[in-house]
Enzyme design. Structure first.
Site, PDB file in Angstrom:
ATOM      1  N   ASP A 204       0.837  -1.198   0.000  1.00 32.96           N
ATOM      2  CA  ASP A 204       0.000   0.000   0.000  1.00 32.96           C
ATOM      3  C   ASP A 204       0.881   1.260   0.000  1.00 32.96           C
ATOM      4  O   ASP A 204       1.841   1.348   0.772  1.00 32.96           O
ATOM      5  CB  ASP A 204      -0.884  -0.041   1.253  1.00 32.96           C
ATOM      6  CG  ASP A 204      -1.938   1.041   1.261  1.00 32.96           C
ATOM      7  OD1 ASP A 204      -2.805   1.019   0.379  1.00 32.96           O
ATOM      8  OD2 ASP A 204      -1.884   1.926   2.157  1.00 32.96           O
ATOM      9  N   GLU A 245      14.521 -13.744   1.009  1.00 36.70           N
ATOM     10  CA  GLU A 245      14.929 -14.828   1.916  1.00 36.70           C
ATOM     11  C   GLU A 245      14.056 -16.066   1.670  1.00 36.70           C
ATOM     12  O   GLU A 245      14.370 -17.157   2.126  1.00 36.70           O
ATOM     13  CB  GLU A 245      14.765 -14.405   3.384  1.00 36.70           C
ATOM     14  CG  GLU A 245      15.743 -13.322   3.833  1.00 36.70           C
ATOM     15  CD  GLU A 245      15.321 -12.690   5.174  1.00 36.70           C
ATOM     16  OE1 GLU A 245      14.443 -13.236   5.874  1.00 36.70           O
ATOM     17  OE2 GLU A 245      15.890 -11.621   5.504  1.00 36.70           O
TER      18      GLU A 245
HETATM   19  C1  NOJ Z   1      -4.430   3.035  -0.948  1.00 38.26           C
HETATM   20  C2  NOJ Z   1      -5.552   2.085  -0.782  1.00 38.26           C
HETATM   21  O1  NOJ Z   1      -5.765   1.417  -2.001  1.00 38.26           O
HETATM   22  C3  NOJ Z   1      -6.740   2.896  -0.323  1.00 38.26           C
HETATM   23  O2  NOJ Z   1      -7.923   2.157  -0.334  1.00 38.26           O
HETATM   24  C4  NOJ Z   1      -6.431   3.434   1.045  1.00 38.26           C
HETATM   25  O3  NOJ Z   1      -7.470   4.290   1.463  1.00 38.26           O
HETATM   26  C5  NOJ Z   1      -5.117   4.208   1.061  1.00 38.26           C
HETATM   27  N1  NOJ Z   1      -4.076   3.548   0.337  1.00 38.26           N
HETATM   28  C6  NOJ Z   1      -4.612   4.394   2.455  1.00 38.26           C
HETATM   29  O4  NOJ Z   1      -4.135   3.183   2.970  1.00 38.26           O
END
Ligand code: NOJ
Length: 521
Positions: A204, A245
Site C-alpha cells: 500500500d 529470503e
Molecule cells: C491506498 C488504498 O488502495 C486505499 O484504499 C487506502 O485508502 C489508502 N491507500 C490508504 O491506505
C-alpha cells in the site's frame, strides 16, 4: 528465446476486496469463509493469484487500511485459522495468495500508536512523526491528507501538546520510517506472513514511506517533500532482501506517481519491487492515442527488464464500464479492456467484478460510508439472480453493508456462467488463451501505427505472432495495418458477441464499435 515466466508473469492476479466478495455468516460483510466457498469462480477464471485487500484487525475507519494488528485477522473476516485454510485451499488449486501490506501508517488504535501518543518520552514516541506546531499555532508544515475531505495531514494531540502526521485519515497515523526500529518491525511483519506461506504482497502507498526528514513545505518547492524521497531506494531494497529470503515470492507496489520514469524505477534493477502499479494508466481518457502513448512510454522506459503490471480498476476507482460509458459503450468497452489487459506485455490485475463487466453501483446518500466517495466500486458481488436468491443476490443472507448494483439479475455470476456470450465467459476464454499462448505471456511487444481510432500491437514469441487490436470508436472502422504484415490471419477471439474463430482477410477486416480482437498471424 523467450524466457520461462515466473508465476506472477503467467496470468492474471485477481484482487479480492473481502468485505464485498462473499459473506458466509449473514452479517452483511464478506469474509474469508465466503472466499473459500467461491474458489471455483477463481479456478474457472484461471487466475494465477489472488490479492486480498487488508484482512487484519482494524477499527475500519478506512475499511481495513487502518491496521491495529499486522499479524492477525479481524473477527469480521474470520480467524487466522480461516486464513491458513484459505491459503491451503488456494495452493491446492495452484492459486497463489498475495496479502496487502500497509507499511506507511497504522490505525490510531494500534498498540504502537497508543504507546507513542501516551507521552513524549515513551520508547515508541519516535515510531510516528510528532512535531511542535508552527509559530502561528497551526500545523508544522503545509502537507495535506490524500483524502481531500480530511484536510491537513496533521492532527494536534492535546495530551502531549504536539501534532502527528497522517497522510490519510487522522485515524491512520504515519509510521516514521526514518527510525530503523520501525523498518525492522515492519520487516518482521513480512516474515510473519512469509513463514505462514503467503506468496507475496501488494504494498500500500509504498512511495509514501520515504519523506523529507526535514519536513519542508511542498508549496513553491521543485518536488514534493511528503513522498518518493531519496531514501526510497534503500527502503525498497531492504524490503526486497527480506522477501528474497523466501523462494518464489513477489512484491507489487502501489506507486501513485504520475512521472512514469519514477514508477519504472520502483521495479527496476532486480533489487526493488517485482512490479509497480502504474496509475497514469488508470487516469487515461478513452482514446487510442492516449493509450498508445502511455503504453509506449512505459515500454520505452521499462526496456526488456522491467515487467509491467497493468490495471484499469481497483477498489479506489470508478469501474471501467461506468468510467468509459460515453455513447453507452461502457459494457462493450469493459470487454475490450479485458482483452487489452490480457494481451499486453505484463501482468493483468483484475479487480473483482470487472470480469462481470459490472458498472458502479448507485449508492443513496444515506448509505454512503467512505470519506473519499469510493463506495460505488465497492458494492458487493452479485452471485445469483435476486429472483431466486433474494435481494442480496447470493452475496449474503443478511443486509449487505453496501447496496448491490441495480442489474444483479442480469450480471450475476450464475447467469453469466450459463451464457456463452457473456463477459464472464469472455474473460475465462482470454485467460485460457493466454495460458496456452507463450507469445501472449512472454513475447515482445511492438505498437503499430493504425490510425486515430485503433490501438494495435504485436506480441512476438519464438515461433508465434499474435496481433491485438482495439477499436476506440463507437462506430465500425477498418483495421488498417502496416503493409509488411501478413494478409490473412486466424481470428482467435473477439469481444463482439457471436464473432467466431475463423480465417480472415486482413485487407478487408473491420472492427465493430468498441470491438477488440486477437489474431494469430
Ligand atoms: C491506498 C488504498 O488502495 C486505499 O484504499 C487506502 O485508502 C489508502 N491507500 C490508504 O491506505
Amino acid at each position: 528465446m523467450t524466457s520461462a515466466p515466473a508465476w506472477w508473469q503467467r496470468g492474471a492476479i485477481y484482487q479480492i476486496y473481502p468485505r464485498s466478495f462473499a459473506d458466509s455468516d449473514g452479517d452483511g460483510v464478506g469474509d474469508l469463509r465466503g472466499i473459500r466457498a467461491h474458489l471455483d469462480h477463481l479456478s474457472d477464471l484461471g487466475v494465477e493469484a489472488v490479492w486480498l485487500s487488508p484482512i487484519y484487525p482494524s477499527p475500519m475507519a478506512d475499511f481495513g487500511y487502518d491496521v491495529a494488528d499486522y499479524c492477525n485477522v479481524d473477527p469480521l473476516f474470520g480467524t487466522l485459522a480461516d486464513l491458513d485454510h484459505l491459503i491451503d485451499d488456494c495452493h491446492a488449486r495452484g492459486i497463489r495468495v498475495v496479502l496487502d501490506w500497509v507499511p506507511n501508517h497504522t490505525s490510531d488504535q494500534h498498540p504502537w500508536f497508543v504507546a507513542s501518543r501516551s507521552s513524549r518520552h515513551d520508547p515508541r514516541r519516535d515510531w510516528y512523526v510528532w512535531r511542535d506546531g508552527a509559530p502561528d499555532g497551526g500545523p508544522p508544515n503545509d502537507w495535506s491528507s490524500s483524502f481531500r475531505a480530511a484536510g491537513p495531514a496533521w492532527t494536534f494531540d492535546e495530551h502531549t501538546g504536539q501534532w502527528y502526521l497522517h497522510s490519510f485519515l487522522a485515524q491512520q497515523p504515519d509510521l516514521n520510517w526514518d527510525n530503523p526500529e520501525v523498518e525492522e518491525a515492519m520487516h518482521g511483519v513480512l516474515r510473519f506472513w512469509l513463514d505462514r506461506g503467503v506468496d507475496g504482497f501488494r504494498i500500500d502507498v509504498v512511495f509514501k514511506i520515504a519523506k523529507d526528514p526535514l519536513l519542508r513545505d511542498n508549496a513553491g518547492a521543485a518536488r514534493r517533500h511528503d513522498e518518493d524521497w531519496d531514501t526510497i531506494d534503500d527502503r525498497l531494497r531492504g524490503i526486497r532482501r527480506v522477501v528474497d529470503e523466501y523462494p518464489g515470492r513477489m512484491i507489487v507496489g502501489e506507486v501513485y506517481l504520475l512521472d512514469l520514469s519514477r514508477v519504472v524505477s520502483y521495479s527496476s534493477g532486480g533489487d526493488r519491487l517485482h512490479m509497480a502499479h502504474n496509475f497514469v494508466f488508470v487516469l487515461l481518457p478513452w482514446s487510442a492515442q492516449a493509450f498508445r502513448t502511455s503504453i509506449g512510454d512505459f515500454e520505452a522506459l521499462a526496456g526488456a527488464t522491467v515487467w509491467p503490471a497493468w490495471f484499469l480498476a481497483n477498489h479506489d476507482h470508478s469501474r471501467v464500464a461506468s468510467r468509459y460509458n460515453d455513447d453507452a459503450q461502457g459494457a462493450a468497452r469493459a470487454r475490450a479492456i479485458a482483452l487489452l489487459l490480457y494481451a499486453l506485455r505484463g501482468t493483468p490485475f483484475i479487480y473483482q467484478g470487472e470480469e462481470l463487466g459490472l458498472p458502479d453501483a448507485v449508492i443513496p446518500p444515506q448509505r454512503m460510508v467512505d470519506i473519499d466517495g469510493r463506495d460505488p466500486e465497492r458494492a458487493p458481488i452479485p452471485w445469483r439472480p435476486p429472483s431466486s436468491a433474494g435481494p442480496a443476490a447470493g452475496f449474503s443472507t443478511g443486509e449487505p453493508w453496501l447496496p448491490l448494483g441495480a442489474d444483479a439479475e442480469r450480471l450475476c455470476v450464475e447467469r453469466q456462467a450459463a451464457d456463452a456470450l457473456s463477459t464472464l465467459v469472455l474473460v475465462r476464454r482470454l485467460a485460457a488463451l493466454r495460458a496456452r499462448t507463450p507469445a501472449l505471456q512472454m513475447g515482445s511487444l511492438r505498437m503499430l501505427e493504425t490510425g486515430a481510432d485503433v490501438l494495435a500491437w504485436l506480441r512476438e514469441g519464438d515461433d508465434d505472432r499474435v496481433l491485438a487490436a482495439v477499436n476506440f470508436a463507437s462506430v465500425a472502422v477498418p483495421l488498417r495495418l502496416p503493409a509488411d504484415l501478413a494478409r490473412t490471419a486466424i481470428l482467435l477471439l473477439s469481444t463482439a458477441p457471436g464473432r467466431a474463430e475463423a480465417e480472415v482477410d486482413l485487407t478487408a477486416f473491420r472492427l465493430g464499435p468498441s470491438e477488440a480482437v486477437l489474431l494469430r498471424l
